[in-house]
Design a protein around this motif. Structure first.
Motif, PDB file in Angstrom:
ATOM      1  N   ALA A 119      48.113   8.022  28.699  1.00 26.72           N
ATOM      2  CA  ALA A 119      46.809   7.365  28.767  1.00 26.72           C
ATOM      3  C   ALA A 119      46.362   7.212  30.209  1.00 26.72           C
ATOM      4  O   ALA A 119      45.172   7.358  30.529  1.00 26.72           O
ATOM      5  CB  ALA A 119      46.872   6.008  28.079  1.00 26.72           C
ATOM      6  N   ALA A 120      47.311   6.901  31.096  1.00 25.55           N
ATOM      7  CA  ALA A 120      46.980   6.778  32.516  1.00 25.55           C
ATOM      8  C   ALA A 120      46.458   8.097  33.066  1.00 25.55           C
ATOM      9  O   ALA A 120      45.487   8.137  33.826  1.00 25.55           O
ATOM     10  CB  ALA A 120      48.202   6.320  33.305  1.00 25.55           C
ATOM     11  N   LEU A 121      47.097   9.192  32.678  1.00 27.47           N
ATOM     12  CA  LEU A 121      46.648  10.507  33.125  1.00 27.47           C
ATOM     13  C   LEU A 121      45.240  10.783  32.625  1.00 27.47           C
ATOM     14  O   LEU A 121      44.392  11.294  33.371  1.00 27.47           O
ATOM     15  CB  LEU A 121      47.617  11.586  32.618  1.00 27.47           C
ATOM     16  CG  LEU A 121      47.251  13.035  32.941  1.00 27.47           C
ATOM     17  CD1 LEU A 121      47.127  13.242  34.439  1.00 27.47           C
ATOM     18  CD2 LEU A 121      48.297  13.986  32.356  1.00 27.47           C
ATOM     19  N   GLY A 122      44.968  10.437  31.377  1.00 26.51           N
ATOM     20  CA  GLY A 122      43.629  10.635  30.834  1.00 26.51           C
ATOM     21  C   GLY A 122      42.578   9.843  31.594  1.00 26.51           C
ATOM     22  O   GLY A 122      41.478  10.336  31.851  1.00 26.51           O
ATOM     23  N   ALA A 169      53.600  15.927  34.077  1.00 23.07           N
ATOM     24  CA  ALA A 169      53.667  15.928  35.537  1.00 23.07           C
ATOM     25  C   ALA A 169      52.861  17.078  36.112  1.00 23.07           C
ATOM     26  O   ALA A 169      52.148  16.924  37.122  1.00 23.07           O
ATOM     27  CB  ALA A 169      55.119  16.014  35.999  1.00 23.07           C
ATOM     28  N   LEU A 170      52.953  18.235  35.482  1.00 16.82           N
ATOM     29  CA  LEU A 170      52.195  19.390  35.945  1.00 16.82           C
ATOM     30  C   LEU A 170      50.703  19.172  35.781  1.00 16.82           C
ATOM     31  O   LEU A 170      49.901  19.544  36.652  1.00 16.82           O
ATOM     32  CB  LEU A 170      52.632  20.643  35.183  1.00 16.82           C
ATOM     33  CG  LEU A 170      52.034  21.964  35.655  1.00 16.82           C
ATOM     34  CD1 LEU A 170      52.389  22.232  37.118  1.00 16.82           C
ATOM     35  CD2 LEU A 170      52.513  23.113  34.769  1.00 16.82           C
ATOM     36  N   GLU A 171      50.293  18.551  34.685  1.00 18.06           N
ATOM     37  CA  GLU A 171      48.880  18.247  34.475  1.00 18.06           C
ATOM     38  C   GLU A 171      48.355  17.327  35.577  1.00 18.06           C
ATOM     39  O   GLU A 171      47.261  17.540  36.110  1.00 18.06           O
ATOM     40  CB  GLU A 171      48.672  17.601  33.110  1.00 18.06           C
ATOM     41  CG  GLU A 171      48.738  18.556  31.945  1.00 18.06           C
ATOM     42  CD  GLU A 171      47.591  19.564  31.961  1.00 18.06           C
ATOM     43  OE1 GLU A 171      46.465  19.177  32.286  1.00 18.06           O
ATOM     44  OE2 GLU A 171      47.855  20.740  31.660  1.00 18.06           O
ATOM     45  N   ALA A 172      49.134  16.301  35.916  1.00 19.03           N
ATOM     46  CA  ALA A 172      48.716  15.371  36.963  1.00 19.03           C
ATOM     47  C   ALA A 172      48.606  16.086  38.308  1.00 19.03           C
ATOM     48  O   ALA A 172      47.640  15.887  39.062  1.00 19.03           O
ATOM     49  CB  ALA A 172      49.698  14.206  37.059  1.00 19.03           C
ATOM     50  N   ALA A 173      49.575  16.914  38.617  1.00 18.67           N
ATOM     51  CA  ALA A 173      49.564  17.632  39.891  1.00 18.67           C
ATOM     52  C   ALA A 173      48.404  18.614  39.965  1.00 18.67           C
ATOM     53  O   ALA A 173      47.723  18.719  40.997  1.00 18.67           O
ATOM     54  CB  ALA A 173      50.892  18.360  40.081  1.00 18.67           C
ATOM     55  N   LEU A 174      48.151  19.334  38.885  1.00 15.64           N
ATOM     56  CA  LEU A 174      47.061  20.304  38.879  1.00 15.64           C
ATOM     57  C   LEU A 174      45.698  19.630  38.937  1.00 15.64           C
ATOM     58  O   LEU A 174      44.748  20.178  39.511  1.00 15.64           O
ATOM     59  CB  LEU A 174      47.162  21.201  37.646  1.00 15.64           C
ATOM     60  CG  LEU A 174      48.312  22.208  37.662  1.00 15.64           C
ATOM     61  CD1 LEU A 174      48.408  22.938  36.324  1.00 15.64           C
ATOM     62  CD2 LEU A 174      48.146  23.213  38.800  1.00 15.64           C
ATOM     63  N   GLU A 175      45.574  18.449  38.354  1.00 18.54           N
ATOM     64  CA  GLU A 175      44.316  17.704  38.470  1.00 18.54           C
ATOM     65  C   GLU A 175      44.072  17.320  39.916  1.00 18.54           C
ATOM     66  O   GLU A 175      42.937  17.382  40.415  1.00 18.54           O
ATOM     67  CB  GLU A 175      44.345  16.466  37.586  1.00 18.54           C
ATOM     68  CG  GLU A 175      43.117  15.570  37.693  1.00 18.54           C
ATOM     69  CD  GLU A 175      41.839  16.221  37.175  1.00 18.54           C
ATOM     70  OE1 GLU A 175      40.754  15.660  37.432  1.00 18.54           O
ATOM     71  OE2 GLU A 175      41.915  17.278  36.520  1.00 18.54           O
ATOM     72  N   SER A 176      45.126  16.922  40.616  1.00 13.34           N
ATOM     73  CA  SER A 176      45.000  16.599  42.030  1.00 13.34           C
ATOM     74  C   SER A 176      44.587  17.829  42.827  1.00 13.34           C
ATOM     75  O   SER A 176      43.746  17.756  43.739  1.00 13.34           O
ATOM     76  CB  SER A 176      46.326  16.035  42.558  1.00 13.34           C
ATOM     77  OG  SER A 176      46.185  15.579  43.882  1.00 13.34           O
ATOM     78  N   VAL A 177      45.154  18.987  42.503  1.00  6.73           N
ATOM     79  CA  VAL A 177      44.766  20.236  43.156  1.00  6.73           C
ATOM     80  C   VAL A 177      43.302  20.551  42.896  1.00  6.73           C
ATOM     81  O   VAL A 177      42.568  21.002  43.788  1.00  6.73           O
ATOM     82  CB  VAL A 177      45.666  21.395  42.681  1.00  6.73           C
ATOM     83  CG1 VAL A 177      45.110  22.740  43.143  1.00  6.73           C
ATOM     84  CG2 VAL A 177      47.084  21.213  43.188  1.00  6.73           C
ATOM     85  N   ARG A 178      42.864  20.324  41.669  1.00  7.28           N
ATOM     86  CA  ARG A 178      41.464  20.601  41.331  1.00  7.28           C
ATOM     87  C   ARG A 178      40.524  19.737  42.168  1.00  7.28           C
ATOM     88  O   ARG A 178      39.489  20.215  42.659  1.00  7.28           O
ATOM     89  CB  ARG A 178      41.218  20.337  39.841  1.00  7.28           C
ATOM     90  CG  ARG A 178      39.801  20.679  39.381  1.00  7.28           C
ATOM     91  CD  ARG A 178      39.483  20.071  38.027  1.00  7.28           C
ATOM     92  NE  ARG A 178      39.408  18.615  38.081  1.00  7.28           N
ATOM     93  CZ  ARG A 178      38.359  17.937  38.540  1.00  7.28           C
ATOM     94  NH1 ARG A 178      37.304  18.588  39.018  1.00  7.28           N
ATOM     95  NH2 ARG A 178      38.351  16.631  38.534  1.00  7.28           N
ATOM     96  N   ILE A 179      40.867  18.464  42.330  1.00  2.00           N
ATOM     97  CA  ILE A 179      40.012  17.557  43.092  1.00  2.00           C
ATOM     98  C   ILE A 179      39.985  17.932  44.567  1.00  2.00           C
ATOM     99  O   ILE A 179      38.931  17.913  45.201  1.00  2.00           O
ATOM    100  CB  ILE A 179      40.491  16.103  42.911  1.00  2.00           C
ATOM    101  CG1 ILE A 179      40.341  15.673  41.449  1.00  2.00           C
ATOM    102  CG2 ILE A 179      39.706  15.157  43.815  1.00  2.00           C
ATOM    103  CD1 ILE A 179      40.965  14.326  41.141  1.00  2.00           C
ATOM    104  N   GLU A 180      41.155  18.248  45.120  1.00  2.00           N
ATOM    105  CA  GLU A 180      41.249  18.599  46.543  1.00  2.00           C
ATOM    106  C   GLU A 180      42.197  19.784  46.712  1.00  2.00           C
ATOM    107  O   GLU A 180      43.405  19.606  46.850  1.00  2.00           O
ATOM    108  CB  GLU A 180      41.723  17.396  47.368  1.00  2.00           C
ATOM    109  CG  GLU A 180      41.842  17.688  48.857  1.00  2.00           C
ATOM    110  CD  GLU A 180      40.653  18.437  49.397  1.00  2.00           C
ATOM    111  OE1 GLU A 180      40.739  19.666  49.558  1.00  2.00           O
ATOM    112  OE2 GLU A 180      39.610  17.792  49.644  1.00  2.00           O
ATOM    113  N   PRO A 181      41.661  21.016  46.704  1.00  2.00           N
ATOM    114  CA  PRO A 181      42.507  22.209  46.728  1.00  2.00           C
ATOM    115  C   PRO A 181      43.340  22.376  47.996  1.00  2.00           C
ATOM    116  O   PRO A 181      44.313  23.139  47.990  1.00  2.00           O
ATOM    117  CB  PRO A 181      41.482  23.357  46.606  1.00  2.00           C
ATOM    118  CG  PRO A 181      40.279  22.738  45.973  1.00  2.00           C
ATOM    119  CD  PRO A 181      40.243  21.347  46.498  1.00  2.00           C
TER     120      PRO A 181
END
Length: 236
Positions: A119-122, A169-181
């Motif tokens: 839920a936090a990730l969402g 964990a991968l979803e969280a990391a990739l979301e961070s990459v999307r926001i700031e590549p």
């Protein structure tokens, strides 16, 4: 549905929307600015709100525009703004997605226990703050939330990786990459997940893609520590 019996919800991430349950409510452009400002600042004096939202006119006209906006907001199905003397605040029962995001992000940054990491990730994967609004006060808040979201995603990715929840964990990391590549810590998290799953080839491919991106955009290389992390596992 009786809208007066439903808690109002103010959405500022992805787009502006005021709703009572499933029912969206039309709000004037000036009313949207007032609600968004108070939703981000909690409370402010009338002079600050008027001066910020109508900076190109005289103080008298700005105050008049604010009074009109407040009057129109007051004609809705429920109270949205508390007016106490010279101070304005969003009504206490108005739920805002920005406050929910901020609360979730701060709890992760502070390493507080998360009841539900999924839920936090969402909550952290919502849209940008008020896209298309180009006012200076929105830009400042947008950057503040972006930085807070990035730090929270870093913390969440590390927590999920430690728990062995590699997919999340991968979803969280990739979301961070999307926001700031160009953020190295986000790419480190992606590589760390791949290495934890023994997907060395995936880790190397991601690292090399990041290395090429940095060289193209900034003319620099990844940190020595990041390179050593990948090289160590490749030769292990």
């Amino acid at each position: 549905m009786d809208a007066t019996l439903t808690v109002p919800a103010l959405r500022l991430l992805g787009r502006f929307q005021l709703s009572y349950g499933p029912q969206a409510v039309d709000v004037t452009a000036a009313g949207q600015r007032v609600l968004a400002f108070l939703g981000l600042r909690s409370r402010a004096t009338r002079s600050v709100v008027a001066g910020t939202l109508w900076p190109e006119v005289t103080e008298e006209r700005a105050q008049g525009s604010l009074r009109t906006a407040l009057w129109r907001l007051g004609r809705g199905p429920g109270r949205l703004v508390d007016c106490r003397h010279d101070t304005l605040a969003l009504a206490a029962d108005v739920h805002t997605d920005v406050r929910a995001l901020t609360s979730t992000a701060l709890s992760l940054v502070d390493s507080s226990p998360a009841a539900d990491e999924s839920a936090a990730l969402g909550a952290l994967c919502g849209g940008d703050l008020l896209p298309g609004w180009d006012e200076d006060w929105v830009a400042l808040e947008r950057e503040r939330l972006r930085q807070l979201r990035l730090h929270a995603l870093d913390s969440l990715a590390a927590r999920l990786l430690a728990q062995g929840q590699h997919a999340l964990a991968l979803e969280a990391a990739l979301e961070s990459v999307r926001i700031e590549p160009l953020r190295e810590s986000a790419h480190r998290a992606v590589v760390s997940v791949h290495l934890a799953e023994h997907n060395v080839a995936e880790a190397v491919r991601h690292f090399e893609a990041f290395r090429r991106l940095l060289r193209k955009e900034l003319g620099v290389q990844p940190s020595a520590g990041f390179a050593a992390m990948v090289q160590h596992r490749c030769h292990a």
